[in-house]
Design an enzyme around this catalytic site. Structure first.
Site, PDB file in Angstrom:
ATOM      1  N   PHE A   1     -12.586 -11.822 -25.892  1.00 38.36           N
ATOM      2  CA  PHE A   1     -14.295 -11.717 -25.688  1.00 38.36           C
ATOM      3  C   PHE A   1     -14.799 -12.676 -25.616  1.00 38.36           C
ATOM      4  O   PHE A   1     -14.534 -13.886 -25.578  1.00 38.36           O
ATOM      5  CB  PHE A   1     -15.178 -10.998 -26.674  1.00 38.36           C
TER       6      PHE A   1
ATOM      7  N   ASP B   1     -11.266 -11.600 -34.344  1.00 38.42           N
ATOM      8  CA  ASP B   1     -12.457 -11.192 -34.488  1.00 38.42           C
ATOM      9  C   ASP B   1     -12.889  -9.802 -34.402  1.00 38.42           C
ATOM     10  O   ASP B   1     -11.756  -9.003 -34.150  1.00 38.42           O
ATOM     11  CB  ASP B   1     -12.397 -11.989 -32.826  1.00 38.42           C
TER      12      ASP B   1
ATOM     13  N   TYR C   1     -23.747  -6.002 -36.200  1.00 37.97           N
ATOM     14  CA  TYR C   1     -25.518  -5.378 -35.757  1.00 37.97           C
ATOM     15  C   TYR C   1     -24.967  -3.679 -34.774  1.00 37.97           C
ATOM     16  O   TYR C   1     -25.048  -3.034 -34.110  1.00 37.97           O
ATOM     17  CB  TYR C   1     -25.536  -5.913 -35.025  1.00 37.97           C
ATOM     18  N   LYS C   2     -23.168  -3.689 -34.944  1.00 35.98           N
ATOM     19  CA  LYS C   2     -22.230  -2.959 -34.146  1.00 35.98           C
ATOM     20  C   LYS C   2     -22.423  -1.229 -35.703  1.00 35.98           C
ATOM     21  O   LYS C   2     -23.595  -0.826 -35.356  1.00 35.98           O
ATOM     22  CB  LYS C   2     -21.398  -3.086 -33.725  1.00 35.98           C
TER      23      LYS C   2
ATOM     24  N   ARG D   1     -18.100   2.657 -20.596  1.00 37.09           N
ATOM     25  CA  ARG D   1     -17.170   3.062 -21.536  1.00 37.09           C
ATOM     26  C   ARG D   1     -18.911   3.763 -22.969  1.00 37.09           C
ATOM     27  O   ARG D   1     -20.172   3.406 -22.816  1.00 37.09           O
ATOM     28  CB  ARG D   1     -17.962   1.264 -22.789  1.00 37.09           C
TER      29      ARG D   1
END
Length: 418
Positions: free
Chosen positions: A136, A205, A230-231, A377
């Site tokens: 990422f 992570d 927030y996911k 995705r």
């Protein structure tokens, strides 16, 4: 041909988690398959925020920083309290996790702390941070920033060669547990062990893992970890992140952002910095109370549902979708692992016009997302996604391709956020 519509209906009817969908504010006409980017809004969150704003801030004013017994709302312990609630979701102890700042900021703190470890007494100087290409971006960018200061040297190796790349100069192995684009999941236990055998530390992570896949940092003997709120934790846009530090590193931990909230006695207002004990020293500035309160509601909800049930449904749901796409939309190339246990709660497919396909789906109220250069995705937040949502995504994709609807010019116009 498989009756996927009928299968989805049967799976939804038998779904033990179906009742939890009602705990989220969702439009039943929308198939929301992007909870791996932004989780849905828990029904309890607006009321919690109103309480924080109107009663705790509006009426309580500054007294709300203090504990309940002192007439406050205990704002001051929100980072520790929320961190302790996240801890069991990632296999950690309650005093090993703190909610604070963003993933990027926490990465900077912990990468710096890992490098400082090798500048201390009794340690051979190491400054190489090993990661993989395509990790990422923020993980790689934070290392770039430290490299620009002369504190780190970035080294990248393909995932199949990571263990071989763990030489005597590597200070830290920095990896995202579940890859953001493909969903491929690293073997945390094996890679952590390999890094330790090479004398290096490990930072995981967990942004695409926490709340969706099994994580046991203690069993893996991980050194550090970060993750976002927030996911799958449904803390809201820009929700605070969290950081984990193994207890064996607490005493020696040195992080560069020595802000006043990370001081041992912040309200002594001393001129010289003295770090707070344990993970509390990872705090820097004043915690964002409103955002942290929203995150607490999301974490509480996921904890009530339970990780075992969430993981089981996630795997069933993603496998149902993978099979359906493979049979009915074979022109899409799946770039996620075929084994549900080897991937996160998401699937990605490669297509030359993945962006246009994604935009055409969104217009039909099937929300997934696009990752450059060519990946469509879909995420499966098992707390609220229905099998019918997954089937709808597959059937709409088939129709969009058959009809050529994706060719409409407006679907090719790139938005700022994809």
């Amino acid at each position: 041909m498989t009756d996927f519509a009928g299968e989805a209906a049967r799976l939804d009817a038998a779904d033990p988690l179906a009742k939890w969908r009602g705990h989220f504010l969702l439009d039943d006409a929308v198939a929301y398959l992007d909870g791996n980017s932004l989780g849905a809004l828990p029904r309890a969150t607006p009321e919690r925020i109103e309480t924080v704003v109107r009663r705790e801030w509006g009426d309580g004013l500054i007294a709300s920083w203090n504990p309940d017994g002192a007439g406050g709302a205990d704002w001051i312990t929100l980072p520790q309290r929320v961190g302790a609630k996240i801890a069991p979701l990632i296999g950690a102890g309650p005093d090993e996790v703190i909610a604070a700042d963003s993933v990027s900021v926490n990465l900077f703190k912990l990468v710096s702390a890992a490098l400082a470890h090798f500048r201390g007494d009794g340690h051979r100087r190491r400054k190489v941070v090993l990661s993989e290409p395509g990790n990422f971006p923020t993980d790689l960018y934070m290392v770039d920033g430290l490299e620009g200061q002369g504190l780190a040297t970035r080294k990248l190796a393909p995932r199949e060669h990571l263990e071989a790349a763990l030489d005597k100069d590597v200070a830290l192995l920095l990896l995202t547990h579940v890859h953001y684009k493909t969903g491929a999941m690293h073997d945390m236990l094996r890679l952590t062990r390999a890094a330790h055998e090479a004398g290096a530390l490990v930072l995981w992570d967990l942004s695409h893992s926490v709340g969706a896949v099994p994580v046991d940092l203690t069993a893996a003997q991980a050194d550090f970890a970060v993750g976002c709120g927030y996911k799958y934790l449904n803390g809201g846009p820009g929700a605070p992140a969290f950081a984990y530090v193994a207890p064996r590193h607490h005493r020696a931990l040195r992080q560069p952002l020595s802000g006043w909230m990370g001081h041992a006695q912040p309200f002594a207002f001393e001129d010289d910095y003295a770090p707070a004990p344990g993970v509390d020293r990872l705090l820097a500035g004043t915690p964002p109370v409103i955002q942290m309160s929203a995150l607490e509601e999301g974490v509480d909800l996921i904890a009530r549902i339970g990780m075992d049930a969430l993981v089981a449904k996630s795997r069933r749901m993603s496998e149902f979708t993978r099979r359906a796409v493979a049979e009915l939309v074979p022109e899409l190339e799946c770039i996620s692992p075929a084994d549900p246990k080897a991937r996160g709660s998401q699937l990605s497919w490669r297509h030359e016009h993945a962006y246009e396909l994604c935009q055409a789906l969104i217009e039909r109220r099937v929300v997934g997302d696009f990752r450059a250069p060519d990946a469509l995705r879909l995420g499966f937040a098992p707390a609220y996604v229905r099998y019918a949502d997954c089937w709808r995504a597959v059937s709409e994709l088939r129709d969009i391709l058959d009809s050529g609807a994706w060719r409409e010019e407006r679907f090719a116009e790139r938005a700022a956020v994809t």
